[in-house]
Design a protein around this motif. Structure first.
Motif, PDB file in Angstrom:
ATOM      1  N   LEU A 278       0.847  -1.189   0.000  1.00  0.00           N
ATOM      2  CA  LEU A 278       0.000   0.000   0.000  1.00  0.00           C
ATOM      3  C   LEU A 278       0.883   1.239   0.000  1.00  0.00           C
ATOM      4  O   LEU A 278       1.826   1.320   0.799  1.00  0.00           O
ATOM      5  CB  LEU A 278      -0.887  -0.018   1.252  1.00  0.00           C
ATOM      6  N   SER A 279       0.593   2.175  -0.887  1.00  0.00           N
ATOM      7  CA  SER A 279       1.346   3.421  -0.953  1.00  0.00           C
ATOM      8  C   SER A 279       0.353   4.567  -0.849  1.00  0.00           C
ATOM      9  O   SER A 279      -0.589   4.650  -1.649  1.00  0.00           O
ATOM     10  CB  SER A 279       2.128   3.516  -2.261  1.00  0.00           C
ATOM     11  N   VAL A 280       0.529   5.444   0.139  1.00  0.00           N
ATOM     12  CA  VAL A 280      -0.431   6.520   0.387  1.00  0.00           C
ATOM     13  C   VAL A 280       0.309   7.828   0.625  1.00  0.00           C
ATOM     14  O   VAL A 280       1.472   7.823   1.065  1.00  0.00           O
ATOM     15  CB  VAL A 280      -1.329   6.208   1.604  1.00  0.00           C
ATOM     16  N   PRO A 281      -0.345   8.957   0.375  1.00  0.00           N
ATOM     17  CA  PRO A 281       0.273  10.239   0.713  1.00  0.00           C
ATOM     18  C   PRO A 281       0.182  10.500   2.209  1.00  0.00           C
ATOM     19  O   PRO A 281      -0.728  10.010   2.894  1.00  0.00           O
ATOM     20  CB  PRO A 281      -0.565  11.250  -0.084  1.00  0.00           C
ATOM     21  N   GLU A 282       1.102  11.262   2.697  1.00  0.00           N
ATOM     22  CA  GLU A 282       1.115  11.613   4.113  1.00  0.00           C
ATOM     23  C   GLU A 282      -0.215  12.240   4.542  1.00  0.00           C
ATOM     24  O   GLU A 282      -0.809  13.035   3.806  1.00  0.00           O
ATOM     25  CB  GLU A 282       2.260  12.601   4.379  1.00  0.00           C
ATOM     26  N   GLY A 283      -0.667  11.880   5.724  1.00  0.00           N
ATOM     27  CA  GLY A 283      -1.881  12.464   6.266  1.00  0.00           C
ATOM     28  C   GLY A 283      -3.125  11.631   6.045  1.00  0.00           C
ATOM     29  O   GLY A 283      -4.166  11.871   6.672  1.00  0.00           O
ATOM     30  N   GLU A 284      -3.023  10.645   5.184  1.00  0.00           N
ATOM     31  CA  GLU A 284      -4.199   9.822   4.880  1.00  0.00           C
ATOM     32  C   GLU A 284      -4.467   8.813   5.993  1.00  0.00           C
ATOM     33  O   GLU A 284      -3.542   8.305   6.629  1.00  0.00           O
ATOM     34  CB  GLU A 284      -3.972   9.101   3.559  1.00  0.00           C
ATOM     35  N   ASN A 285      -5.752   8.530   6.212  1.00  0.00           N
ATOM     36  CA  ASN A 285      -6.144   7.450   7.119  1.00  0.00           C
ATOM     37  C   ASN A 285      -6.183   6.153   6.323  1.00  0.00           C
ATOM     38  O   ASN A 285      -6.591   6.162   5.151  1.00  0.00           O
ATOM     39  CB  ASN A 285      -7.520   7.722   7.721  1.00  0.00           C
ATOM     40  N   LEU A 286      -5.773   5.049   6.930  1.00  0.00           N
ATOM     41  CA  LEU A 286      -5.747   3.806   6.156  1.00  0.00           C
ATOM     42  C   LEU A 286      -6.111   2.617   7.028  1.00  0.00           C
ATOM     43  O   LEU A 286      -6.043   2.666   8.261  1.00  0.00           O
ATOM     44  CB  LEU A 286      -4.371   3.620   5.519  1.00  0.00           C
ATOM     45  N   VAL A 287      -6.504   1.539   6.331  1.00  0.00           N
ATOM     46  CA  VAL A 287      -6.945   0.314   6.991  1.00  0.00           C
ATOM     47  C   VAL A 287      -6.188  -0.868   6.408  1.00  0.00           C
ATOM     48  O   VAL A 287      -6.138  -1.035   5.180  1.00  0.00           O
ATOM     49  CB  VAL A 287      -8.461   0.103   6.812  1.00  0.00           C
ATOM     50  N   LEU A 288      -5.622  -1.665   7.289  1.00  0.00           N
ATOM     51  CA  LEU A 288      -4.973  -2.909   6.889  1.00  0.00           C
ATOM     52  C   LEU A 288      -5.844  -4.065   7.372  1.00  0.00           C
ATOM     53  O   LEU A 288      -6.369  -4.020   8.493  1.00  0.00           O
ATOM     54  CB  LEU A 288      -3.576  -3.008   7.510  1.00  0.00           C
ATOM     55  N   ASN A 289      -5.972  -5.075   6.549  1.00  0.00           N
ATOM     56  CA  ASN A 289      -6.869  -6.178   6.849  1.00  0.00           C
ATOM     57  C   ASN A 289      -6.134  -7.493   7.116  1.00  0.00           C
ATOM     58  O   ASN A 289      -5.102  -7.782   6.489  1.00  0.00           O
ATOM     59  CB  ASN A 289      -7.832  -6.395   5.681  1.00  0.00           C
ATOM     60  N   CYS A 290      -6.692  -8.266   8.028  1.00  0.00           N
ATOM     61  CA  CYS A 290      -6.130  -9.554   8.410  1.00  0.00           C
ATOM     62  C   CYS A 290      -7.290 -10.526   8.587  1.00  0.00           C
ATOM     63  O   CYS A 290      -8.277 -10.184   9.249  1.00  0.00           O
ATOM     64  CB  CYS A 290      -5.358  -9.392   9.713  1.00  0.00           C
ATOM     65  N   SER A 291      -7.191 -11.707   7.995  1.00  0.00           N
ATOM     66  CA  SER A 291      -8.230 -12.715   8.190  1.00  0.00           C
ATOM     67  C   SER A 291      -7.577 -14.033   8.601  1.00  0.00           C
ATOM     68  O   SER A 291      -6.445 -14.329   8.211  1.00  0.00           O
ATOM     69  CB  SER A 291      -9.062 -12.896   6.919  1.00  0.00           C
TER      70      SER A 291
END
Lengths: 112, 110
Positions: free
Chosen positions: B11-24
């Motif tokens: 995952l590559s995002v700009p600074e300041g962004e909220n993000l979600v990582l998933n695990c199952s």
């Protein structure tokens, strides 16, 4: 702060040599683990221990052996190192009641 | 077989962004679910631990949730920073084993 230590941090050794990777923890943890991790790849469990004098093989077949003579110490031994053993080896420990696991900094092994 | 899967792989995002990582996880009989961070060539640093009886845990900008019935956990990172760039791993504890996912490689661009 985690008190789990691995030595050496880096090791380059010739094929056929016997090596022992050290792992010690001062937290009194019951359970200890050894994982193998190739660069950029996932962790694979190779050995674990519930406590003194108990050891089990993990999911990944490994030519290494382990011992657990003292609670705080869980060394991993390769009797005859081969280039295919080149990898990072990570040691971890935790209490036997579902609490947080702590990892050492790892040993990066290169067999030439 | 007890397996843990993480999405996305990178995952590559700009600074300041909220993000979600998933695990199952395939087997819901877990003792706990733990999230770790790994920097290149280093060991793992524990971020959050959720016991099987809990629904979520929070630490600073990190929040992890656990839904045993659906076999899922998420790690929420608020206001991402370049220093958050690392590989994030989740691990499910089953009895005497910690089973790891392959990880999500996160890059936060400044």
């Amino acid at each position: 702060e985690a008190d789990i230590y691995q030595t050496p941090r880096y090791l380059v050794i010739g094929t056929g040599k016997k090596i022992t990777l050290e792992c010690s923890q001062t937290m009194g943890h019951d359970k200890m683990y050894w994982y193998q991790q190739d660069p950029g790849m996932e962790l694979h469990l190779i050995h674990y221990s519930y406590g003194v004098n108990s050891t089990e093989k993990g999911d990944l077949s490994s030519e290494s052996t382990v011992s657990r003579i003292r609670t705080e110490h869980f060394p991993l031994t390769l009797e005859s190192a081969r280039p295919s053993h080149t990898s990072q080896y990570l040691c971890a420990s935790t209490f036997d009641n579902g609490r947080e696991a702590f990892f050492g900094q790892g040993t990066r092994l290169t067999v030439v | 077989k007890q397996e843990v899967t993480q999405i996305p792989a990178a995952l590559s995002v700009p600074e300041g962004e909220n993000l979600v990582l998933n695990c199952s996880f395939t087997d819901s009989a877990i003792y706990n679910l733990q999230w770790f961070r790994q920097d290149p060539g280093k060991g793992l640093t524990s971020l959050l631990l959720i016991q099987s009886s809990q629904r979520e845990q929070t630490s600073g900008r990190l929040n992890a949730s656990l839904d045993k019935s659906s076999g899922r956990s998420t790690l929420y990172i608020a206001a991402s920073q370049p220093g958050d760039s690392a590989t994030y791993l989740c691990a499910a504890e089953y009895g005497n084993k910690l089973v790891f996912g392959a990880g999500t490689i996160l890059r936060v661009k400044s």
